[in-house]
Design a protein around this motif. Structure first.
Motif, PDB file in Angstrom:
ATOM      1  N   TYR A  11      62.811  23.881  62.406  1.00  0.00           N
ATOM      2  CA  TYR A  11      62.710  23.526  61.004  1.00  0.00           C
ATOM      3  C   TYR A  11      61.431  24.520  60.399  1.00  0.00           C
ATOM      4  CZ  TYR A  11      63.698  18.909  63.286  1.00  0.00           C
ATOM      5  OH  TYR A  11      64.195  17.776  64.029  1.00  0.00           O
ATOM      6  N   TRP A  12      61.705  24.488  59.227  1.00  0.00           N
ATOM      7  CA  TRP A  12      60.513  25.135  58.461  1.00  0.00           C
ATOM      8  C   TRP A  12      59.921  24.196  57.321  1.00  0.00           C
ATOM      9  CZ3 TRP A  12      57.902  29.489  59.362  1.00  0.00           C
ATOM     10  CH2 TRP A  12      58.583  30.703  60.264  1.00  0.00           C
ATOM     11  N   TYR A  13      58.737  24.333  57.645  1.00  0.00           N
ATOM     12  CA  TYR A  13      57.843  23.340  56.591  1.00  0.00           C
ATOM     13  C   TYR A  13      56.931  24.164  55.849  1.00  0.00           C
ATOM     14  CZ  TYR A  13      59.142  18.958  59.545  1.00  0.00           C
ATOM     15  OH  TYR A  13      60.098  18.144  60.056  1.00  0.00           O
ATOM     16  N   GLN A  14      56.646  23.958  54.594  1.00  0.00           N
ATOM     17  CA  GLN A  14      55.559  24.350  53.673  1.00  0.00           C
ATOM     18  C   GLN A  14      54.271  23.291  53.613  1.00  0.00           C
ATOM     19  OE1 GLN A  14      55.760  24.308  49.393  1.00  0.00           O
ATOM     20  NE2 GLN A  14      55.786  26.531  49.611  1.00  0.00           N
ATOM     21  N   GLN A  15      53.199  23.761  54.034  1.00  0.00           N
ATOM     22  CA  GLN A  15      52.067  22.821  54.035  1.00  0.00           C
ATOM     23  C   GLN A  15      51.052  23.331  53.062  1.00  0.00           C
ATOM     24  OE1 GLN A  15      49.865  21.591  57.414  1.00  0.00           O
ATOM     25  NE2 GLN A  15      49.634  19.620  56.662  1.00  0.00           N
ATOM     26  N   LYS A  16      50.744  22.476  51.851  1.00  0.00           N
ATOM     27  CA  LYS A  16      49.607  23.142  51.091  1.00  0.00           C
ATOM     28  C   LYS A  16      48.438  22.170  51.449  1.00  0.00           C
ATOM     29  CE  LYS A  16      52.260  25.331  47.433  1.00  0.00           C
ATOM     30  NZ  LYS A  16      52.773  25.334  45.940  1.00  0.00           N
ATOM     31  N   SER A  17      47.263  22.826  50.918  1.00  0.00           N
ATOM     32  CA  SER A  17      45.904  22.250  51.448  1.00  0.00           C
ATOM     33  C   SER A  17      45.836  20.749  51.024  1.00  0.00           C
ATOM     34  CB  SER A  17      45.009  22.984  50.563  1.00  0.00           C
ATOM     35  OG  SER A  17      43.642  22.423  51.131  1.00  0.00           O
ATOM     36  N   SER A  18      45.566  20.108  52.353  1.00  0.00           N
ATOM     37  CA  SER A  18      45.365  18.545  52.064  1.00  0.00           C
ATOM     38  C   SER A  18      46.797  17.820  51.758  1.00  0.00           C
ATOM     39  CB  SER A  18      44.227  18.329  51.116  1.00  0.00           C
ATOM     40  OG  SER A  18      42.949  19.041  51.535  1.00  0.00           O
ATOM     41  N   GLN A  19      47.865  18.516  52.092  1.00  0.00           N
ATOM     42  CA  GLN A  19      49.051  17.707  51.900  1.00  0.00           C
ATOM     43  C   GLN A  19      49.978  17.655  53.267  1.00  0.00           C
ATOM     44  OE1 GLN A  19      51.273  19.308  48.595  1.00  0.00           O
ATOM     45  NE2 GLN A  19      49.261  19.433  47.283  1.00  0.00           N
ATOM     46  N   ALA A  20      50.766  16.884  53.071  1.00  0.00           N
ATOM     47  CA  ALA A  20      51.779  16.642  54.153  1.00  0.00           C
ATOM     48  C   ALA A  20      52.718  17.666  54.241  1.00  0.00           C
ATOM     49  CB  ALA A  20      52.595  15.258  53.966  1.00  0.00           C
ATOM     50  N   PRO A  21      53.170  18.082  55.358  1.00  0.00           N
ATOM     51  CA  PRO A  21      54.363  19.107  55.455  1.00  0.00           C
ATOM     52  C   PRO A  21      55.342  18.537  54.709  1.00  0.00           C
ATOM     53  CG  PRO A  21      53.200  18.575  57.805  1.00  0.00           C
ATOM     54  CD  PRO A  21      52.837  17.749  56.719  1.00  0.00           C
ATOM     55  N   LYS A  22      56.012  19.705  53.999  1.00  0.00           N
ATOM     56  CA  LYS A  22      57.072  19.508  53.263  1.00  0.00           C
ATOM     57  C   LYS A  22      58.381  20.411  53.894  1.00  0.00           C
ATOM     58  CE  LYS A  22      58.995  20.123  48.493  1.00  0.00           C
ATOM     59  NZ  LYS A  22      60.249  20.815  48.964  1.00  0.00           N
ATOM     60  N   LEU A  23      59.317  19.496  54.212  1.00  0.00           N
ATOM     61  CA  LEU A  23      60.530  20.276  55.006  1.00  0.00           C
ATOM     62  C   LEU A  23      61.470  21.074  53.796  1.00  0.00           C
ATOM     63  CD1 LEU A  23      62.311  20.423  57.395  1.00  0.00           C
ATOM     64  CD2 LEU A  23      63.742  18.616  56.643  1.00  0.00           C
ATOM     65  N   LEU A  24      61.344  22.197  54.350  1.00  0.00           N
ATOM     66  CA  LEU A  24      62.050  23.426  53.255  1.00  0.00           C
ATOM     67  C   LEU A  24      63.880  23.254  53.765  1.00  0.00           C
ATOM     68  CD1 LEU A  24      59.947  26.569  53.496  1.00  0.00           C
ATOM     69  CD2 LEU A  24      60.020  24.738  51.609  1.00  0.00           C
ATOM     70  N   PHE A  25      63.905  23.416  55.374  1.00  0.00           N
ATOM     71  CA  PHE A  25      65.129  23.561  55.680  1.00  0.00           C
ATOM     72  C   PHE A  25      65.200  23.414  57.181  1.00  0.00           C
ATOM     73  CE2 PHE A  25      64.920  27.734  53.339  1.00  0.00           C
ATOM     74  CZ  PHE A  25      63.816  28.353  54.489  1.00  0.00           C
ATOM     75  N   HIS A  26      66.335  23.099  57.881  1.00  0.00           N
ATOM     76  CA  HIS A  26      66.195  23.103  59.044  1.00  0.00           C
ATOM     77  C   HIS A  26      67.679  23.531  59.752  1.00  0.00           C
ATOM     78  CE1 HIS A  26      68.596  19.329  58.529  1.00  0.00           C
ATOM     79  NE2 HIS A  26      69.107  19.373  59.790  1.00  0.00           N
ATOM     80  N   TYR A  27      67.790  24.257  61.072  1.00  0.00           N
ATOM     81  CA  TYR A  27      68.942  24.348  61.719  1.00  0.00           C
ATOM     82  C   TYR A  27      69.167  23.422  62.864  1.00  0.00           C
ATOM     83  CZ  TYR A  27      69.760  29.310  59.749  1.00  0.00           C
ATOM     84  OH  TYR A  27      69.909  30.301  59.078  1.00  0.00           O
ATOM     85  N   TYR A  28      70.182  22.869  62.615  1.00  0.00           N
ATOM     86  CA  TYR A  28      71.078  22.029  63.863  1.00  0.00           C
ATOM     87  C   TYR A  28      72.048  22.797  64.632  1.00  0.00           C
ATOM     88  CZ  TYR A  28      71.654  17.813  66.262  1.00  0.00           C
ATOM     89  OH  TYR A  28      71.749  16.488  67.045  1.00  0.00           O
ATOM     90  N   ASP A  29      71.506  23.192  65.742  1.00  0.00           N
ATOM     91  CA  ASP A  29      72.209  24.377  66.172  1.00  0.00           C
ATOM     92  C   ASP A  29      72.282  25.623  65.261  1.00  0.00           C
ATOM     93  OD1 ASP A  29      74.311  21.645  67.624  1.00  0.00           O
ATOM     94  OD2 ASP A  29      72.561  22.836  68.775  1.00  0.00           O
ATOM     95  N   LYS A  30      73.758  25.929  65.177  1.00  0.00           N
ATOM     96  CA  LYS A  30      73.889  26.853  64.100  1.00  0.00           C
ATOM     97  C   LYS A  30      74.068  26.484  62.491  1.00  0.00           C
ATOM     98  CE  LYS A  30      76.068  30.025  67.484  1.00  0.00           C
ATOM     99  NZ  LYS A  30      77.274  30.844  67.860  1.00  0.00           N
ATOM    100  N   ASP A  31      74.066  25.298  62.331  1.00  0.00           N
ATOM    101  CA  ASP A  31      74.238  24.666  61.105  1.00  0.00           C
ATOM    102  C   ASP A  31      73.047  24.698  60.359  1.00  0.00           C
ATOM    103  OD1 ASP A  31      76.661  22.203  62.430  1.00  0.00           O
ATOM    104  OD2 ASP A  31      76.838  24.282  61.687  1.00  0.00           O
ATOM    105  N   PHE A  32      73.103  25.294  59.080  1.00  0.00           N
ATOM    106  CA  PHE A  32      71.932  25.456  58.267  1.00  0.00           C
ATOM    107  C   PHE A  32      72.017  24.264  57.298  1.00  0.00           C
ATOM    108  CE2 PHE A  32      68.470  27.296  55.896  1.00  0.00           C
ATOM    109  CZ  PHE A  32      68.960  27.226  54.604  1.00  0.00           C
ATOM    110  N   ASN A  33      70.762  23.566  57.083  1.00  0.00           N
ATOM    111  CA  ASN A  33      70.793  22.562  56.281  1.00  0.00           C
ATOM    112  C   ASN A  33      69.491  22.753  55.380  1.00  0.00           C
ATOM    113  OD1 ASN A  33      72.637  20.446  57.545  1.00  0.00           O
ATOM    114  ND2 ASN A  33      71.581  21.604  59.259  1.00  0.00           N
ATOM    115  N   ASN A  34      69.918  22.967  53.779  1.00  0.00           N
ATOM    116  CA  ASN A  34      68.794  23.257  52.986  1.00  0.00           C
ATOM    117  C   ASN A  34      68.318  21.766  52.471  1.00  0.00           C
ATOM    118  OD1 ASN A  34      67.288  25.104  51.861  1.00  0.00           O
ATOM    119  ND2 ASN A  34      68.677  25.109  50.139  1.00  0.00           N
TER     120      ASN A  34
END
Lengths: 112, 111
Positions: A33-56
């Motif tokens: 997974y890749w998350y973006q986290q700005k100050s004092s906020q929760a991590p926000k999911l950008l996308f993830h790979y399930y095995d080789k499958d990319f999910n935006n």
């Protein structure tokens, strides 16, 4: 004994200059997974790979791309960073979806 | 919907007291509820999780309770210590089986 390793820890880039953040894992987890986290906020999911499958995620800007060349590595490419992209970027892995996510230490991105 | 509301946003307790953080969600299909602790400048780390087939889970000073009917789950920390000071995030699995995080609670334990 770091299991999810992110490099670099700090990255400074210029407005509009492409930047790549990297993540590697020794856990042999199939989901990354890749998350973006700005100050004092929760991590926000950008996308993830399930095995080789990319999910935006639906609201992830086109400016953000990802590559997973093999099980161990995953990259986040920001094609034209804007000032609003300055944040902490967290990589995480898990075995399957509804399981513990292990986070890397993050890369703090600054955009000048 | 897939939102999760977390309260309070900040919590200050005296060392030795208990702390309770509550999250409310809306997706009745959610069945995995983890809690993460994030110390300043560090990575989020799982401290406890619960699945919907149980109502409560304990691990030493930490416990999580789940009420699926009311769609809320809570984190309980007893005998708080200064090292418990951190931001705590609840989360639950959404329709895509990804985690949706609450807004976080900044816990301050005063010695």
């Amino acid at each position: 004994d770091a299991m999810v390793i992110q490099n670099p820890r700090y990255q400074v880039t210029q407005f509009g200059k492409p930047v790549t953040l990297s993540c590697s894992q020794t856990l042999n987890h199939n989901v990354m997974y890749w998350y973006q986290q700005k100050s004092s906020q929760a991590p926000k999911l950008l996308f993830h790979y399930y095995d080789k499958d990319f999910n935006n995620e639906a609201d992830t800007p086109d400016n953000f791309q990802s590559r997973r060349p093999n099980t161990s590595f995953c990259f986040l490419d920001i094609r034209s960073p804007g000032l609003g992209d300055a944040a902490m970027y967290l990589c995480a892995t898990s075995r399957g979806a509804k399981n513990i996510q292990y986070f890397g230490a993050g890369t703090r991105l600054s955009v000048l | 919907g897939e939102n999760v509301e977390q309260h309070p946003s900040t919590l200050s307790v005296q060392e030795g007291d208990s702390a309770v953080i509550k999250c409310t969600y809306s997706d009745s299909a959610s069945n995995y509820f983890p809690w993460y602790k994030q110390e300043l400048g560090k990575r989020p780390q799982l401290i406890i999780d619960i699945r919907s087939n149980v109502g409560e889970k304990k691990d030493q000073r930490i416990a999580v309770t789940l009420n699926k009917t009311a769609k809320h789950f809570s984190l309980h920390i007893t005998e708080t210590q200064p090292e418990d000071s951190a931001v705590y995030f609840c989360a639950h699995n959404n329709a895509g089986n990804m985690l949706t995080f609450g807004g976080g609670t900044r816990l301050m334990v005063k010695p």
